[in-house]
Design a protein around this motif. Structure first.
Motif, PDB file in Angstrom:
ATOM      1  N   VAL A 139     106.546  40.560 106.263  1.00  0.00           N
ATOM      2  CA  VAL A 139     106.547  39.279 105.574  1.00  0.00           C
ATOM      3  C   VAL A 139     105.724  39.400 104.293  1.00  0.00           C
ATOM      4  O   VAL A 139     104.608  39.922 104.313  1.00  0.00           O
ATOM      5  N   GLY A 140     106.294  38.947 103.193  1.00  0.00           N
ATOM      6  CA  GLY A 140     105.575  38.937 101.928  1.00  0.00           C
ATOM      7  C   GLY A 140     105.512  40.265 101.219  1.00  0.00           C
ATOM      8  O   GLY A 140     104.745  40.446 100.289  1.00  0.00           O
ATOM      9  N   ARG A 174     107.037  51.064 105.006  1.00  0.00           N
ATOM     10  CA  ARG A 174     106.112  49.977 104.682  1.00  0.00           C
ATOM     11  C   ARG A 174     106.736  48.603 104.815  1.00  0.00           C
ATOM     12  O   ARG A 174     106.038  47.621 104.996  1.00  0.00           O
ATOM     13  N   LYS A 175     108.062  48.529 104.685  1.00  0.00           N
ATOM     14  CA  LYS A 175     108.741  47.247 104.604  1.00  0.00           C
ATOM     15  C   LYS A 175     109.511  46.870 105.855  1.00  0.00           C
ATOM     16  O   LYS A 175     109.768  45.700 106.074  1.00  0.00           O
ATOM     17  N   PRO A 224      99.502  47.022 110.299  1.00  0.00           N
ATOM     18  CA  PRO A 224      98.825  45.747 110.105  1.00  0.00           C
ATOM     19  C   PRO A 224      99.562  44.835 109.140  1.00  0.00           C
ATOM     20  O   PRO A 224      99.941  45.224 108.055  1.00  0.00           O
ATOM     21  N   GLY A 225      99.796  43.618 109.612  1.00  0.00           N
ATOM     22  CA  GLY A 225     100.514  42.628 108.838  1.00  0.00           C
ATOM     23  C   GLY A 225     101.417  41.802 109.739  1.00  0.00           C
ATOM     24  O   GLY A 225     101.437  41.976 110.954  1.00  0.00           O
TER      25      GLY A 225
END
Length: 134
Positions: free
Chosen positions: A132-133, A102-103, A32-33
Motif C-alpha cells: 500500500v502506498g 518491494r511492491k 515491513p509495511g
C-alpha cells in the motif's frame, strides 16, 4: 609511498562499495509495511511490522495478530520465500511465495502450516498482495 598506499586503499574500498550495489529489482523479502490484495477470492490485508509482529484480515471473518519470520531463519542465516505467521497459540499459517519484490507478493496462503509441510496443495489459496502506498 604512504600516499600511494592510502590512494590504493581508498580505490579498493570504493571499488568494493560500487560492485556491492545491486541496481536490479530482484526478489527480495523486505516485508515491513501494509499489503492489500486477495487470498483466494476474498479481499485481504496484512500488516508486517519491523519488530517481526503483524496483523491480518481476510474477508469473511479471519483476522488476528502474529509473529512472523522466514521459514529457514530458524535453521539458516538466509531467508527463504516462505513466511511463517505464528499466532502464538501453537497455530501457524504460512505464505509460500512464487514471487516477491518491494511492491508485490504472489504465491500461496496456507491457513495451517502443517498442510504446507504435509504437501496438501489443495488447502492452498492463491495470494496476491501489493504494498500500500508504494
Amino acid at each position: 609511498m604512504k600516499r600511494l598506499i592510502y590512494k590504493l586503499f581508498f580505490l579498493s574500498v570504493l571499488f568494493i562499495g560500487l560492485t556491492a550495489c545491486d541496481d536490479q529489482d530482484e526478489t527480495e523479502y523486505w516485508l515491513p509495511g501494509t499489503w492489500a490484495g486477495t487470498v483466494g477470492n476474498r479481499d485481504a490485508s496484512f500488516q508486517f511490522n519491523e519488530n517481526r509482529t503483524g496483523s491480518f484480515r481476510i474477508e469473511g471473518g479471519d483476522s488476528g495478530t502474529f509473529d512472523w519470520y522466514f521459514e529457514d531463519e530458524r535453521y539458516w542465516t538466509a531467508s527463504s520465500g516462505t513466511i511463517i505467521l505464528d499466532f502464538r497459540r501453537g497455530d501457524k499459517a504460512c505464505i509460500t511465495g512464487s514471487y516477491a519484490d518491494r511492491k508485490s507478493i504472489s504465491g500461496w496462503y496456507y491457513s495451517f502450516y502443517e498442510d504446507y509441510l504435509d504437501g496438501y496443495d489443495d488447502e492452498a489459496r492463491a495470494l496476491v498482495l501489493r504494498r500500500v502506498g508504494y
